[in-house]
Design an enzyme around this catalytic site. Sequence first.
Site, short mmCIF file in Angstrom:
data_model
loop_
_atom_site.label_atom_id
_atom_site.label_comp_id
_atom_site.label_asym_id
_atom_site.label_seq_id
_atom_site.Cartn_x
_atom_site.Cartn_y
_atom_site.Cartn_z
CB SER A 148 -0.93 0.02 1.22
OG SER A 148 -2.10 -0.66 0.90
CE LYS A 151 -3.96 0.82 -1.38
NZ LYS A 151 -4.41 0.06 -0.23
CE1 TYR A 276 -3.79 -1.15 -4.69
CE2 TYR A 276 -4.92 -3.28 -4.76
CZ TYR A 276 -4.35 -2.24 -4.05
OH TYR A 276 -4.31 -2.28 -2.68
CE1 TYR A 328 -3.72 -0.26 5.16
CE2 TYR A 328 -2.00 -0.48 6.79
CZ TYR A 328 -2.47 -0.67 5.51
OH TYR A 328 -1.66 -1.29 4.59
CB VAL A 346 -0.18 -5.51 3.99
CG1 VAL A 346 0.34 -6.02 2.66
CG2 VAL A 346 -0.80 -6.59 4.79
N1 GLU Z 1 -2.07 -5.83 -1.89
C1 GLU Z 1 -2.79 -5.49 -0.75
C2 GLU Z 1 -4.27 -5.45 -1.02
O1 GLU Z 1 -4.73 -4.71 -1.85
C3 GLU Z 1 -2.31 -4.19 -0.21
C4 GLU Z 1 -2.69 -4.13 1.19
C5 GLU Z 1 -1.98 -3.11 1.98
O2 GLU Z 1 -0.73 -2.98 1.95
O3 GLU Z 1 -2.69 -2.40 2.69
O4 GLU Z 1 -5.04 -6.16 -0.42
#
Ligand code: GLU
Length: 512
Positions: A148, A151, A276, A328, A346
């Site tokens: 993430s 992003k 993504y 988060y 994550v």
């Molecule tokens: N690849 C993960 C997902 O989209 C990313 C999650 C993350 O790092 O928050 O579920």
Amino acid sequence: MKTTRKESLFRSLDATGNGRIGKHDILEVLSRSGIAVDDIRLQGLRARLDQLGDETVDAKGLETLLGGTGQLFARAQRGELVIPGFNRFAEQVEAIFDRVRTIDDGRVADYIPQLARVPGERFAVAMCTIDGQALQLGDVSTGFTLQSSCKPLLYCAALEEYGEAKVHAHVGREPSGRSFNELALNNCGLPHNPMINAGAIMTSSLIRRELATADRMEFLTDLVTALSGNRPCHFNNAVWHSERETADRNYALAHHMRERGAFPAGTEIPTALDYYFSACSIETTAPAVATIGATLANGGVCPLTGERVFGEENVKNGLSMMYSCGMYDYSGEFAFSVGIPAKSSVSGVILAVIPNVMGIAVWSPRLDTCGNSVRGVSFLRELVGRFSFHNYDSLVASRKEDPRRLPAAGETSFTYLAIQAASEGDVAELKRLVAHGHDLDAADYDGRTPLHLACAENRVEAVRYLLDQGVSDAPKDRWGTTPLADARKHKRKAIVALFAGRSKVQALKKSA
Ligand code: GLU
């Protein structure tokens, strides 16, 4: 005659006063100021220094040697980089790193085997300032996937291409108050913001739609490479496959968005999702992520290459999103108590930014119940507890330390700085002051000079440096005391011997 800045710079390095300096003097300035030997800006200089070997150069030779790095070098020597006392700062950060390393709470993400297999003990911290000063601790050569933390990069890339209005016609900019992958959209049927899964799937669908799949992928790796100062990044194929195979929720989010008409016309869901997952599967290291952060901290210009990667306005928007939505379900608490823009992931990496100062990467795979790296959050908390890096620290009379460059000091404060440096035996600081063209003979209101203080405090190297710089060796303070008298009074034997040795040499020179 007033000395020029170039002359002052050379004089500050020429400790013995013989008009020549060597490789060691140059490397010392760089390492003291936090510029890494492998800094890509120094490639040419490194080759020239290798050629120089044990030879020395005069002032003209120094200029040729430094070439294009002259400005950087002069700023480093004058203490004009954003964190002037970098080594001291680095020591304090290392102490925090060592403390946080003992924490072993949390659990490594296990929704895909590639993440579950990463040893929980891994821990790396990297920093890169907007002047390219670098700090690297722990497992800094081990790769991890961006997950993430990609992003904000996807969001900025979409802003670059379409501008704010068009991007925000497809994604909101409010914290969702819900989990990062919750099956929920805002009142307009759009993802709440670009820092949660739905929002990042949306920005992924916008980027370079006209390109063939392979070229779109290359655009992504080129982008990460450019942001991280031309460090190569890799694509982790195994992670990509695993992500894709366990992506029911992400598929559900995409379908939910399509049902609400959130995507631009013609969007193919598998294409958007694959893109993504690709961004999440880019593998890199902590120093690269720290440099990405430094590029954001620097308004979109990579400090190591000088390349503008994102526009300032887009970076400002990206950082705002990270500040309000990057951690988060802990985003509000993090903004409140740590107060810097950050994006968690994550894989256990946190990309954090101190705007106008530096980028920070903390990587440690054990996560807390919100999905944030336990050590990562703890490290950033301690860092901001010690240094005034919280966004609003400047509003209060902070008891914290501020390692950033002070506004230019006036002549009186330079005298004070010189006296303080001499009394602490800080020769590097004395050199910096000379590089600024300051007078090391200047005395305070009691007539005490840096040499008085260095003698009284038994700072042999500082005394030697001051005398080599040609300061007056017998100034009297307002009580009529000379530095040598101070040394005798406090029984500073080495210093008394140093004075004796020098007067002998002078006598010999005279009689010759
Ligand atoms: N690849 C993960 C997902 O989209 C990313 C999650 C993350 O790092 O928050 O579920």
